[in-house]
Design a protein around this motif. Structure first.
Motif, PDB file in Angstrom:
ATOM      1  N   ILE A   1       3.349  -8.629  10.062  1.00 23.85           N
ATOM      2  CA  ILE A   1       3.623  -7.969   8.934  1.00 23.85           C
ATOM      3  C   ILE A   1       2.435  -7.930   8.049  1.00 23.85           C
ATOM      4  CG2 ILE A   1       4.618  -9.964   7.854  1.00 23.85           C
ATOM      5  CD1 ILE A   1       6.801  -7.876   6.555  1.00 23.85           C
ATOM      6  N   LEU A   2       2.216  -6.676   7.563  1.00 23.41           N
ATOM      7  CA  LEU A   2       1.191  -6.750   6.513  1.00 23.41           C
ATOM      8  C   LEU A   2       1.855  -6.035   5.035  1.00 23.41           C
ATOM      9  CD1 LEU A   2       0.146  -4.932   9.207  1.00 23.41           C
ATOM     10  CD2 LEU A   2      -2.134  -5.536   7.970  1.00 23.41           C
ATOM     11  N   SER A   3       1.793  -6.970   4.023  1.00 24.61           N
ATOM     12  CA  SER A   3       2.880  -6.689   2.918  1.00 24.61           C
ATOM     13  C   SER A   3       1.736  -6.959   1.289  1.00 24.61           C
ATOM     14  CB  SER A   3       3.968  -7.697   2.942  1.00 24.61           C
ATOM     15  OG  SER A   3       4.520  -7.532   1.759  1.00 24.61           O
ATOM     16  N   MET A   4       2.375  -6.320   0.514  1.00 23.13           N
ATOM     17  CA  MET A   4       1.542  -6.239  -0.715  1.00 23.13           C
ATOM     18  C   MET A   4       2.683  -6.527  -1.996  1.00 23.13           C
ATOM     19  SD  MET A   4      -1.530  -6.371  -0.453  1.00 23.13           S
ATOM     20  CE  MET A   4      -2.312  -5.850  -2.437  1.00 23.13           C
ATOM     21  N   PRO A   5       2.233  -6.824  -2.927  1.00 23.85           N
ATOM     22  CA  PRO A   5       3.418  -7.025  -4.121  1.00 23.85           C
ATOM     23  C   PRO A   5       3.839  -5.556  -4.627  1.00 23.85           C
ATOM     24  CG  PRO A   5       1.192  -8.372  -4.480  1.00 23.85           C
ATOM     25  CD  PRO A   5       0.798  -7.369  -3.358  1.00 23.85           C
ATOM     26  N   ALA A   6       5.157  -6.107  -5.161  1.00 19.67           N
ATOM     27  CA  ALA A   6       5.869  -4.807  -5.786  1.00 19.67           C
ATOM     28  C   ALA A   6       5.008  -3.880  -6.785  1.00 19.67           C
ATOM     29  CB  ALA A   6       6.977  -5.134  -6.296  1.00 19.67           C
ATOM     30  N   GLY A   7       5.188  -2.583  -6.581  1.00 20.83           N
ATOM     31  CA  GLY A   7       4.317  -1.824  -7.406  1.00 20.83           C
ATOM     32  C   GLY A   7       2.983  -1.325  -6.764  1.00 20.83           C
ATOM     33  N   THR A   8       2.678  -1.844  -5.677  1.00 16.56           N
ATOM     34  CA  THR A   8       1.492  -1.392  -4.997  1.00 16.56           C
ATOM     35  C   THR A   8       1.655  -0.089  -4.338  1.00 16.56           C
ATOM     36  OG1 THR A   8       0.850  -3.654  -4.551  1.00 16.56           O
ATOM     37  CG2 THR A   8      -0.333  -2.041  -3.206  1.00 16.56           C
ATOM     38  N   ASP A   9       0.524   0.958  -4.358  1.00 12.40           N
ATOM     39  CA  ASP A   9       0.877   2.201  -3.875  1.00 12.40           C
ATOM     40  C   ASP A   9       1.153   2.128  -2.358  1.00 12.40           C
ATOM     41  OD1 ASP A   9       0.511   5.233  -3.956  1.00 12.40           O
ATOM     42  OD2 ASP A   9      -1.442   4.777  -2.605  1.00 12.40           O
ATOM     43  N   ALA A  10       2.450   2.722  -2.023  1.00 16.63           N
ATOM     44  CA  ALA A  10       2.669   2.635  -0.687  1.00 16.63           C
ATOM     45  C   ALA A  10       1.826   3.272   0.340  1.00 16.63           C
ATOM     46  CB  ALA A  10       4.140   2.949  -0.575  1.00 16.63           C
ATOM     47  N   VAL A  11       1.176   4.372  -0.097  1.00 16.37           N
ATOM     48  CA  VAL A  11       0.400   5.238   0.768  1.00 16.37           C
ATOM     49  C   VAL A  11      -0.912   4.533   1.139  1.00 16.37           C
ATOM     50  CG1 VAL A  11      -0.797   7.578   1.019  1.00 16.37           C
ATOM     51  CG2 VAL A  11       1.379   7.459   0.187  1.00 16.37           C
ATOM     52  N   ALA A  12      -1.188   3.801   0.020  1.00 21.72           N
ATOM     53  CA  ALA A  12      -2.422   3.018   0.286  1.00 21.72           C
ATOM     54  C   ALA A  12      -2.367   1.853   1.235  1.00 21.72           C
ATOM     55  CB  ALA A  12      -3.267   2.691  -1.086  1.00 21.72           C
ATOM     56  N   VAL A  13      -1.169   1.497   1.203  1.00 22.14           N
ATOM     57  CA  VAL A  13      -0.813   0.134   1.959  1.00 22.14           C
ATOM     58  C   VAL A  13      -0.928   0.514   3.505  1.00 22.14           C
ATOM     59  CG1 VAL A  13       0.975  -1.539   2.530  1.00 22.14           C
ATOM     60  CG2 VAL A  13       0.463  -1.058   0.211  1.00 22.14           C
ATOM     61  N   LYS A  14       0.029   1.945   3.645  1.00 20.29           N
ATOM     62  CA  LYS A  14       0.063   2.327   5.138  1.00 20.29           C
ATOM     63  C   LYS A  14      -1.531   2.898   5.453  1.00 20.29           C
ATOM     64  CE  LYS A  14       2.623   5.578   7.926  1.00 20.29           C
ATOM     65  NZ  LYS A  14       3.624   6.538   8.085  1.00 20.29           N
TER      66      LYS A  14
END
Length: 294
Positions: free
Chosen positions: A71-84
């Motif tokens: 699983i690759l995760s970031m904190p709430a509020g991080t841009d979801a498109v950038a995470v993907k």
């Protein structure tokens, strides 16, 4: 965060995991070739291909894994498109040359995250068996991909941030979510209750080691701050202030055992307060009844 959540041990387990991360085919999945699996039929084709390949793998032990789940995760509020996009680039760079994989993004949680499932057997015939150093390298790579997309991310070990407790395994979190007490919680609670009732505290060397390590880390930070403070540069003085504030803001050194003891202590205190308040009300009512009788 980059975390291994588990491994699938058989075809049925793999099927269940893929069904879970795609929400039974409702969420799109993407493969190492960039192909999109948009429904159950695409997912079934992938499962069948990995199952056929597993059948041809005569070197796999009976309990050997078919896939490694990450699983690759970031904190709430991080841009979801950038995470993907970062997860896609990370997977391509880390596994694309040698392993088949599939990933799915979940947005039904406050933390945007991606589930990545990688086939254990590589094209070179070697099996994926990541170690602690590999995980740190993966975190650094994922953080680098995020920074390229404008997301401030650093792959710092949790102990350097003052956090001593390991994250719980995915299976444990899933059980808690279903209101089921995992064995690890039940046994830990039983041990702590036994200690409290017996009036003794068991000695655990790792607790002392954890505290000693945290003390050393915090002293090192403060040494750096002192060195910066001796500089004649105003910017260094400001950085020294920030370092000291960072140390002050670090959480208390609390292991899982400490957290359980605090929880049980608070529960016992709450019950005592409740009993005392109830007793006070009973005495007041008794007094009023006595006055009415007279």
């Amino acid at each position: 965060m980059v975390k291994i959540t588990g491994r699938t041990k058989g075809v049925a387990h793999l099927k269940s995991h893929l069904s879970y991360i795609t929400r039974n085919g409702e969420l799109d999945a993407e493969t190492e070739q960039g192909a999109t699996l948009a429904d159950r039929s695409g997912l079934k084709d992938l499962q069948q291909r990995w199952e056929d390949d597993a059948g041809l793998d005569d070197k796999r032990r009976r309990d050997g894994s078919l896939s490694v789940n990450i699983i690759l995760s970031m904190p709430a509020g991080t841009d979801a498109v950038a995470v993907k996009d970062s997860a896609r680039a990370f997977a391509t760079e880390t596994f694309g040359y040698n392993h088949d994989y599939v990933f799915v993004q979940h947005l039904d949680d406050k933390h945007p995250h991606v589930h990545l499932t990688v086939r254990s057997l590589g094209h070179d015939g070697k099996r994926l068996n990541p170690r602690k150093a590999d995980l740190q390298a993966w975190r650094e790579r994922f953080a680098g991909e995020l920074r390229l997309r404008g997301i401030a991310a650093e792959a710092t070990p949790r102990r350097t941030r003052g956090r001593v407790r390991k994250a719980d395994r995915g299976a444990v979190l899933a059980l808690r979510k279903r209101k089921i007490t995992p064995d690890v919680d039940r046994l830990a609670r039983k041990e702590v209750i036994s200690e409290v009732r017996g009036g003794s505290t068991a000695k655990h060397p790792w607790d002392e080691q954890t505290k000693s390590r945290q003390d050393a880390i915090r002293r090192r930070y403060l040494d750096y701050a002192a060195e910066l403070q001796r500089s004649g540069v105003a910017a260094d003085h400001e950085l020294a202030r920030q370092v000291r504030q960072f140390v002050n803001d670090m959480p208390a050194v609390e292991t899982r055992r400490h957290a359980l003891k605090n929880e049980l202590s608070e529960l016992a205190s709450s019950r005592r307060r409740g009993a005392e308040q109830a007793g006070h009300v009973d005495r007041r009512d008794y007094k009023r009844d006595g006055e009415r009788t007279r």
